[in-house]
Design a protein around this motif. Structure first.
Motif, PDB file in Angstrom:
ATOM      1  N   TRP A  34       0.788  -1.261   0.090  1.00  0.00           N
ATOM      2  CA  TRP A  34       0.113   0.107   0.056  1.00  0.00           C
ATOM      3  C   TRP A  34       0.696   1.385   0.011  1.00  0.00           C
ATOM      4  O   TRP A  34       0.276   2.386  -0.588  1.00  0.00           O
ATOM      5  N   ALA A  35       1.938   1.102   0.661  1.00  0.00           N
ATOM      6  CA  ALA A  35       2.783   2.503   0.630  1.00  0.00           C
ATOM      7  C   ALA A  35       3.358   2.591  -0.727  1.00  0.00           C
ATOM      8  O   ALA A  35       3.476   3.533  -1.313  1.00  0.00           O
ATOM      9  N   LEU A  36       3.600   1.513  -1.644  1.00  0.00           N
ATOM     10  CA  LEU A  36       4.052   1.798  -2.940  1.00  0.00           C
ATOM     11  C   LEU A  36       2.950   2.402  -3.896  1.00  0.00           C
ATOM     12  O   LEU A  36       3.210   3.204  -4.746  1.00  0.00           O
ATOM     13  N   VAL A  37       1.653   1.934  -3.721  1.00  0.00           N
ATOM     14  CA  VAL A  37       0.566   2.331  -4.404  1.00  0.00           C
ATOM     15  C   VAL A  37       0.370   4.034  -4.089  1.00  0.00           C
ATOM     16  O   VAL A  37       0.183   4.558  -4.800  1.00  0.00           O
ATOM     17  N   VAL A  38       0.624   4.431  -2.736  1.00  0.00           N
ATOM     18  CA  VAL A  38       0.234   5.681  -2.390  1.00  0.00           C
ATOM     19  C   VAL A  38       1.347   6.787  -3.089  1.00  0.00           C
ATOM     20  O   VAL A  38       1.410   7.695  -3.454  1.00  0.00           O
ATOM     21  N   VAL A  39       2.771   6.292  -2.880  1.00  0.00           N
ATOM     22  CA  VAL A  39       3.946   6.808  -3.707  1.00  0.00           C
ATOM     23  C   VAL A  39       3.472   7.010  -5.180  1.00  0.00           C
ATOM     24  O   VAL A  39       3.894   8.063  -5.641  1.00  0.00           O
ATOM     25  N   LEU A  40       3.278   5.883  -5.598  1.00  0.00           N
ATOM     26  CA  LEU A  40       3.107   6.058  -7.232  1.00  0.00           C
ATOM     27  C   LEU A  40       1.886   6.812  -7.481  1.00  0.00           C
ATOM     28  O   LEU A  40       1.973   7.641  -8.478  1.00  0.00           O
ATOM     29  N   ALA A  41       0.721   6.980  -6.645  1.00  0.00           N
ATOM     30  CA  ALA A  41      -0.374   8.063  -6.716  1.00  0.00           C
ATOM     31  C   ALA A  41       0.152   9.476  -6.610  1.00  0.00           C
ATOM     32  O   ALA A  41      -0.359  10.212  -7.354  1.00  0.00           O
ATOM     33  N   MET A  42       0.897   9.590  -5.619  1.00  0.00           N
ATOM     34  CA  MET A  42       1.697  10.816  -5.619  1.00  0.00           C
ATOM     35  C   MET A  42       2.369  11.454  -6.829  1.00  0.00           C
ATOM     36  O   MET A  42       2.316  12.403  -7.057  1.00  0.00           O
ATOM     37  N   PHE A  43       3.083  10.567  -7.328  1.00  0.00           N
ATOM     38  CA  PHE A  43       3.797  10.991  -8.539  1.00  0.00           C
ATOM     39  C   PHE A  43       2.714  11.276  -9.612  1.00  0.00           C
ATOM     40  O   PHE A  43       3.122  11.934 -10.235  1.00  0.00           O
ATOM     41  N   VAL A  44       1.920  10.421  -9.958  1.00  0.00           N
ATOM     42  CA  VAL A  44       0.888  10.833 -10.759  1.00  0.00           C
ATOM     43  C   VAL A  44       0.074  11.970 -10.482  1.00  0.00           C
ATOM     44  O   VAL A  44       0.104  12.837 -11.753  1.00  0.00           O
ATOM     45  N   VAL A  45      -0.153  12.295  -9.422  1.00  0.00           N
ATOM     46  CA  VAL A  45      -0.662  13.590  -9.325  1.00  0.00           C
ATOM     47  C   VAL A  45       0.398  15.005  -9.707  1.00  0.00           C
ATOM     48  O   VAL A  45      -0.431  15.718 -10.129  1.00  0.00           O
ATOM     49  N   GLN A  46       1.300  14.824  -9.180  1.00  0.00           N
ATOM     50  CA  GLN A  46       2.466  15.807  -9.511  1.00  0.00           C
ATOM     51  C   GLN A  46       2.612  15.926 -10.887  1.00  0.00           C
ATOM     52  O   GLN A  46       2.862  16.963 -11.349  1.00  0.00           O
ATOM     53  N   LEU A  47       2.312  14.816 -11.613  1.00  0.00           N
ATOM     54  CA  LEU A  47       2.749  15.020 -13.262  1.00  0.00           C
ATOM     55  C   LEU A  47       1.414  15.509 -13.878  1.00  0.00           C
ATOM     56  O   LEU A  47       1.345  15.933 -14.982  1.00  0.00           O
ATOM     57  N   GLY A  48       0.306  15.337 -13.121  1.00  0.00           N
ATOM     58  CA  GLY A  48      -0.906  15.991 -13.696  1.00  0.00           C
ATOM     59  C   GLY A  48      -1.743  15.155 -14.689  1.00  0.00           C
ATOM     60  O   GLY A  48      -2.199  15.471 -15.373  1.00  0.00           O
ATOM     61  N   LEU A  49      -1.407  13.867 -14.329  1.00  0.00           N
ATOM     62  CA  LEU A  49      -2.069  12.834 -15.274  1.00  0.00           C
ATOM     63  C   LEU A  49      -3.439  12.601 -14.859  1.00  0.00           C
ATOM     64  O   LEU A  49      -4.075  12.155 -15.827  1.00  0.00           O
TER      65      LEU A  49
END
Length: 50
Positions: A34-49
């Motif tokens: 779940w930590a990996l899922v949250v980190v991946l979600a943060m990166f996607v949000v930062q990229l604006g996807l």
């Protein structure tokens, strides 16, 4: 069943694939996943996807 085929069957049943001998705590695996899922979600949000 002959003695040789019995010995071969026993050896085949005990053959290992090189994996872990026993699983560790399942909760740790879930938390890391779940930590990996949250980190991946943060990166996607930062990229604006999303």
């Amino acid at each position: 069943m002959t003695a040789q085929s019995a010995a071969t069957a026993t050896a085949a049943a005990r053959a290992r694939t090189g994996g872990p001998r026993e699983d560790g705590p399942k909760i740790l695996e879930h938390v890391v996943g779940w930590a990996l899922v949250v980190v991946l979600a943060m990166f996607v949000v930062q990229l604006g996807l999303l």
